[in-house]
Scaffold this active site. Structure first.
Site, PDB file in Angstrom:
ATOM      1  N   LYS A 152      18.797 -52.583 -59.216  1.00 16.50           N
ATOM      2  CA  LYS A 152      18.457 -52.927 -60.597  1.00 16.50           C
ATOM      3  C   LYS A 152      17.073 -53.598 -60.681  1.00 16.50           C
ATOM      4  CE  LYS A 152      23.272 -53.329 -62.194  1.00 16.50           C
ATOM      5  NZ  LYS A 152      24.266 -54.206 -62.913  1.00 16.50           N
ATOM      6  N   TYR A 190      25.659 -46.460 -69.454  1.00 17.15           N
ATOM      7  CA  TYR A 190      26.676 -47.511 -69.605  1.00 17.15           C
ATOM      8  C   TYR A 190      27.533 -47.315 -70.854  1.00 17.15           C
ATOM      9  CZ  TYR A 190      24.976 -50.456 -65.752  1.00 17.15           C
ATOM     10  OH  TYR A 190      24.660 -50.976 -64.511  1.00 17.15           O
ATOM     11  N   ASN A 218      22.430 -58.753 -61.736  1.00 18.67           N
ATOM     12  CA  ASN A 218      23.215 -58.813 -60.502  1.00 18.67           C
ATOM     13  C   ASN A 218      22.819 -57.769 -59.463  1.00 18.67           C
ATOM     14  OD1 ASN A 218      24.348 -56.655 -61.774  1.00 18.67           O
ATOM     15  ND2 ASN A 218      26.436 -57.456 -61.817  1.00 18.67           N
ATOM     16  N   HIS A 232      24.083 -51.704 -58.700  1.00 11.98           N
ATOM     17  CA  HIS A 232      25.195 -50.999 -59.336  1.00 11.98           C
ATOM     18  C   HIS A 232      25.820 -50.076 -58.312  1.00 11.98           C
ATOM     19  CE1 HIS A 232      27.490 -48.431 -62.093  1.00 11.98           C
ATOM     20  NE2 HIS A 232      27.063 -47.433 -61.335  1.00 11.98           N
ATOM     21  N   GLU A 272      28.286 -40.090 -62.651  1.00 10.83           N
ATOM     22  CA  GLU A 272      27.037 -40.851 -62.550  1.00 10.83           C
ATOM     23  C   GLU A 272      25.987 -40.128 -61.702  1.00 10.83           C
ATOM     24  OE1 GLU A 272      29.142 -45.244 -63.082  1.00 10.83           O
ATOM     25  OE2 GLU A 272      28.211 -44.729 -61.162  1.00 10.83           O
TER      26      GLU A 272
HETATM   27  P1  GDP Z   1      30.131 -53.627 -62.011  1.00 11.99           P
HETATM   28  O1  GDP Z   1      30.835 -52.303 -61.878  1.00 11.99           O
HETATM   29  O2  GDP Z   1      30.524 -54.601 -60.932  1.00 11.99           O
HETATM   30  O3  GDP Z   1      28.626 -53.479 -62.122  1.00 11.99           O
HETATM   31  O4  GDP Z   1      30.632 -54.313 -63.358  1.00 11.99           O
HETATM   32  P2  GDP Z   1      31.036 -53.673 -64.789  1.00 11.99           P
HETATM   33  O5  GDP Z   1      31.089 -52.178 -64.709  1.00 11.99           O
HETATM   34  O6  GDP Z   1      32.241 -54.385 -65.255  1.00 11.99           O
HETATM   35  O7  GDP Z   1      29.836 -54.113 -65.734  1.00 11.99           O
HETATM   36  C1  GDP Z   1      28.590 -53.446 -65.702  1.00 11.99           C
HETATM   37  C2  GDP Z   1      27.501 -54.481 -65.693  1.00 11.99           C
HETATM   38  O8  GDP Z   1      27.524 -55.199 -66.924  1.00 11.99           O
HETATM   39  C3  GDP Z   1      27.641 -55.565 -64.622  1.00 11.99           C
HETATM   40  O9  GDP Z   1      27.099 -55.194 -63.384  1.00 11.99           O
HETATM   41  C4  GDP Z   1      26.880 -56.716 -65.236  1.00 11.99           C
HETATM   42  O10 GDP Z   1      25.469 -56.581 -65.023  1.00 11.99           O
HETATM   43  C5  GDP Z   1      27.175 -56.559 -66.697  1.00 11.99           C
HETATM   44  N1  GDP Z   1      28.313 -57.410 -67.080  1.00 11.99           N
HETATM   45  C6  GDP Z   1      29.626 -57.213 -66.813  1.00 11.99           C
HETATM   46  N2  GDP Z   1      30.400 -58.190 -67.317  1.00 11.99           N
HETATM   47  C7  GDP Z   1      29.539 -59.028 -67.930  1.00 11.99           C
HETATM   48  C8  GDP Z   1      29.728 -60.233 -68.657  1.00 11.99           C
HETATM   49  O11 GDP Z   1      30.824 -60.741 -68.845  1.00 11.99           O
HETATM   50  N3  GDP Z   1      28.588 -60.796 -69.157  1.00 11.99           N
HETATM   51  C9  GDP Z   1      27.356 -60.248 -68.961  1.00 11.99           C
HETATM   52  N4  GDP Z   1      26.293 -60.863 -69.464  1.00 11.99           N
HETATM   53  N5  GDP Z   1      27.137 -59.121 -68.275  1.00 11.99           N
HETATM   54  C10 GDP Z   1      28.212 -58.523 -67.768  1.00 11.99           C
HETATM   55 MG    MG Z   2      31.024 -50.748 -63.232  1.00  6.07          MG
END
Ligand code: GDP
Ligand code: MG
Length: 143
Positions: free
Chosen positions: A11, A51, A114, A117, A128
């Site tokens: 990222k 997303y 973070n 991905h 994807e």
């Molecule tokens: P991942 O698969 O571990 O990347 O997590 P997810 O698919 O649940 O979410 C996609 C991305 O959205 C995450 O990597 C974070 O950058 C962001 N994200 C997820 N949950 C949160 C949240 O509660 N708050 C914020 N600010 N960003 C979030």
């Molecule tokens: Mg995810």
């Protein structure tokens, strides 16, 4: 266990920290082969499409703004059990929950920024990978 492919993104925060090579080293040390890779600067439309599953979530706009804030490295990793093993190397979504030695523990500062991905299932990996690469861009690594 089967040979799988998964989509990985470094990222904008991690690209900005100049740790592409360090992260690639983790992938190669773990036994993954990189079978496709490109640097991209996503448009808002590209980030929203990628997303789309999160579009009703409160963090969606912040996520799209972050993912379009600078270049990203997108790659396809191939290996045994690649989807789960890549997720293990990444660590938990929130870096405060990520195990020591994972990419997010080492390179992420917050849940919003973070570092990496990774696809979360074989079906999402297929979707994807096709979002960013044509079939011809996936290079077999048989040598
Ligand atoms: P991942 O698969 O571990 O990347 O997590 P997810 O698919 O649940 O979410 C996609 C991305 O959205 C995450 O990597 C974070 O950058 C962001 N994200 C997820 N949950 C949160 C949240 O509660 N708050 C914020 N600010 N960003 C979030
Ligand atoms: Mg995810």
């Amino acid at each position: 266990m089967a040979l799988e492919r998964t989509l990985s993104i470094i990222k904008p925060d991690a690209v900005g920290k100049n740790v592409i090579g360090a992260i690639y080293n983790r992938f190669e040390t773990a036994g993954f082969r990189i079978v496709a890779a490109k640097m991209m600067h996503l448009s808002t439309e590209q980030a929203e499409g990628f997303y789309a599953e999160h579009k009703e979530r409160p963090f969606f706009r912040a996520l799209v703004d972050f993912m379009t804030s600078g270049p990203i490295m997108v790659q396809v990793l191939e290996g045994e059990d690649a989807v789960k093993r890549h997720r293990d190397i990444m660590g938990a979504t929130n870096p405060t929950d990520a195990l020591a030695g994972t990419l997010r523990a080492d390179y992420a500062v917050s849940i919003d920024e973070n570092a990496v991905h990774g696809s979360d299932a074989l079906e999402s990996a297929a979707r994807e990978i096709a979002y960013f690469f044509t079939e011809e861009e996936l290079c077999a690594r048989t040598r």
